[in-house]
Design a protein around this motif. Sequence first.
Motif, PDB file in Angstrom:
ATOM      1  N   ASN A  72      61.571  86.931 -39.469  1.00 33.68           N
ATOM      2  CA  ASN A  72      61.610  88.044 -38.094  1.00 33.68           C
ATOM      3  C   ASN A  72      60.290  88.339 -37.826  1.00 33.68           C
ATOM      4  OD1 ASN A  72      60.818  90.837 -39.496  1.00 33.68           O
ATOM      5  ND2 ASN A  72      62.489  90.247 -40.626  1.00 33.68           N
ATOM      6  N   ALA A  73      60.243  89.039 -36.778  1.00 31.13           N
ATOM      7  CA  ALA A  73      58.751  89.173 -36.012  1.00 31.13           C
ATOM      8  C   ALA A  73      58.541  90.762 -36.196  1.00 31.13           C
ATOM      9  CB  ALA A  73      59.022  88.758 -34.368  1.00 31.13           C
ATOM     10  N   PHE A  74      59.461  91.588 -36.493  1.00 28.81           N
ATOM     11  CA  PHE A  74      59.045  92.878 -36.895  1.00 28.81           C
ATOM     12  C   PHE A  74      58.623  93.107 -38.239  1.00 28.81           C
ATOM     13  CE2 PHE A  74      63.573  92.514 -37.475  1.00 28.81           C
ATOM     14  CZ  PHE A  74      63.830  92.987 -38.939  1.00 28.81           C
ATOM     15  N   GLN A  75      58.789  92.470 -39.276  1.00 27.38           N
ATOM     16  CA  GLN A  75      58.171  92.430 -40.603  1.00 27.38           C
ATOM     17  C   GLN A  75      58.197  91.147 -41.214  1.00 27.38           C
ATOM     18  OE1 GLN A  75      59.866  95.374 -43.305  1.00 27.38           O
ATOM     19  NE2 GLN A  75      58.036  95.597 -44.509  1.00 27.38           N
ATOM     20  N   PRO A  76      57.321  90.217 -40.897  1.00 31.47           N
ATOM     21  CA  PRO A  76      57.595  88.863 -41.324  1.00 31.47           C
ATOM     22  C   PRO A  76      57.446  88.752 -42.881  1.00 31.47           C
ATOM     23  CG  PRO A  76      55.993  89.162 -39.695  1.00 31.47           C
ATOM     24  CD  PRO A  76      56.202  90.547 -39.739  1.00 31.47           C
ATOM     25  N   ASN A  77      56.631  89.553 -43.463  1.00 33.99           N
ATOM     26  CA  ASN A  77      56.587  89.500 -45.122  1.00 33.99           C
ATOM     27  C   ASN A  77      57.564  90.364 -45.872  1.00 33.99           C
ATOM     28  OD1 ASN A  77      55.671  92.045 -44.432  1.00 33.99           O
ATOM     29  ND2 ASN A  77      53.849  91.974 -45.867  1.00 33.99           N
ATOM     30  N   GLY A  78      58.842  90.858 -44.971  1.00 32.88           N
ATOM     31  CA  GLY A  78      59.796  91.767 -45.800  1.00 32.88           C
ATOM     32  C   GLY A  78      60.923  90.748 -45.833  1.00 32.88           C
ATOM     33  N   TRP A  79      61.095  89.729 -45.256  1.00 29.02           N
ATOM     34  CA  TRP A  79      62.081  88.730 -45.324  1.00 29.02           C
ATOM     35  C   TRP A  79      63.361  89.359 -45.096  1.00 29.02           C
ATOM     36  CZ3 TRP A  79      58.844  85.147 -45.237  1.00 29.02           C
ATOM     37  CH2 TRP A  79      57.819  85.104 -46.227  1.00 29.02           C
ATOM     38  N   GLU A  80      63.338  90.107 -44.162  1.00 28.17           N
ATOM     39  CA  GLU A  80      64.744  90.740 -43.742  1.00 28.17           C
ATOM     40  C   GLU A  80      65.372  89.789 -42.801  1.00 28.17           C
ATOM     41  OE1 GLU A  80      66.673  94.609 -41.293  1.00 28.17           O
ATOM     42  OE2 GLU A  80      64.852  94.678 -42.215  1.00 28.17           O
ATOM     43  N   TYR A  81      66.734  89.504 -43.003  1.00 34.01           N
ATOM     44  CA  TYR A  81      67.428  88.508 -42.257  1.00 34.01           C
ATOM     45  C   TYR A  81      67.826  89.066 -40.754  1.00 34.01           C
ATOM     46  CZ  TYR A  81      68.269  86.150 -46.825  1.00 34.01           C
ATOM     47  OH  TYR A  81      68.247  85.303 -47.642  1.00 34.01           O
ATOM     48  N   LEU A 131      62.805  90.726 -31.310  1.00 31.76           N
ATOM     49  CA  LEU A 131      62.415  90.402 -29.884  1.00 31.76           C
ATOM     50  C   LEU A 131      61.441  91.617 -29.547  1.00 31.76           C
ATOM     51  CD1 LEU A 131      65.800  88.759 -28.689  1.00 31.76           C
ATOM     52  CD2 LEU A 131      63.560  87.873 -28.717  1.00 31.76           C
ATOM     53  N   HIS A 132      61.824  92.693 -29.769  1.00 34.02           N
ATOM     54  CA  HIS A 132      60.916  93.914 -29.196  1.00 34.02           C
ATOM     55  C   HIS A 132      59.663  93.786 -30.013  1.00 34.02           C
ATOM     56  CE1 HIS A 132      64.311  96.686 -27.877  1.00 34.02           C
ATOM     57  NE2 HIS A 132      64.064  95.923 -26.816  1.00 34.02           N
TER      58      HIS A 132
END
Length: 258
Positions: free
Chosen positions: A121-130, A141-142
């Motif tokens: 995702n773009a909001f936390q790329p290294n958090g690996w949230e789906y 998107l935001h």
Amino acid sequence: MRWAFITDIHANRQAFEAVLADARAQGATRIALLGDFVGYGADPAWVMAQVMALAADGAIAIQGNHDEAVAHGSTPGMHPDARAVIDWTRAQLSEDQLRFLARLPLQAHGEPGNCLFVHANAFQPNGWEYVQGRAEAVKSLHASSARIQVCGHMHEPMLYHLSGTGKAGDFRPLAGVPMPLPGHRQWLAIPGSCGQPRDGNPAACYALLDPAKSDLDDARITFQRVAYDVEAACNALRATDLPTPIVERLARRLTLGE
């Protein structure tokens, strides 16, 4: 210029070969590889050799969570199956391949229609949230001004959009059917997994993008499904020295697309 978006190959040589052949037959001249090149499958070294060759030839390549795990090694808190596969995969790769995985960026921008490529995702790329639904898609998107985001991580094809007034929507795409991406909306495309689809269909997934030719045109995206030799991929797993119970669980997932 036609782009191919390929993600979640997961060391599946047979699926990756089939997708690359189809993308070239469809006229793709640029490739974006959205991470998770390794994990689960029987041929991590072969897949990494292809990914590195494509990157050297100009393809975009970004890091996924399995790539990070293999690059840095397993941890005691991981599920035993995952830990076993990570440790086995590390042993199959060269030092150059491990360094390549470790140095991959978490995101990249591309010229087709102001695209952002990111694994999760773009909001936390290294958090690996789906991105499991509209809420996560809107949040992603935001987090970026890119008109088109392309994400991996989720193993099922999906397309989300967000209007300038904040109205969100989604589509479950039909394979082979081009979909316009009007410029007055932001879009988030999830091509689905090349090497381990999980929507009940074992055929490999990827997507093609035809960028807009001008401000008056719409870009178009086409989600593809490619049949490949699933049995050969399963037999390749059985030829490894991974524990038999793990191999059979992995083979079952490939066969059933789950």
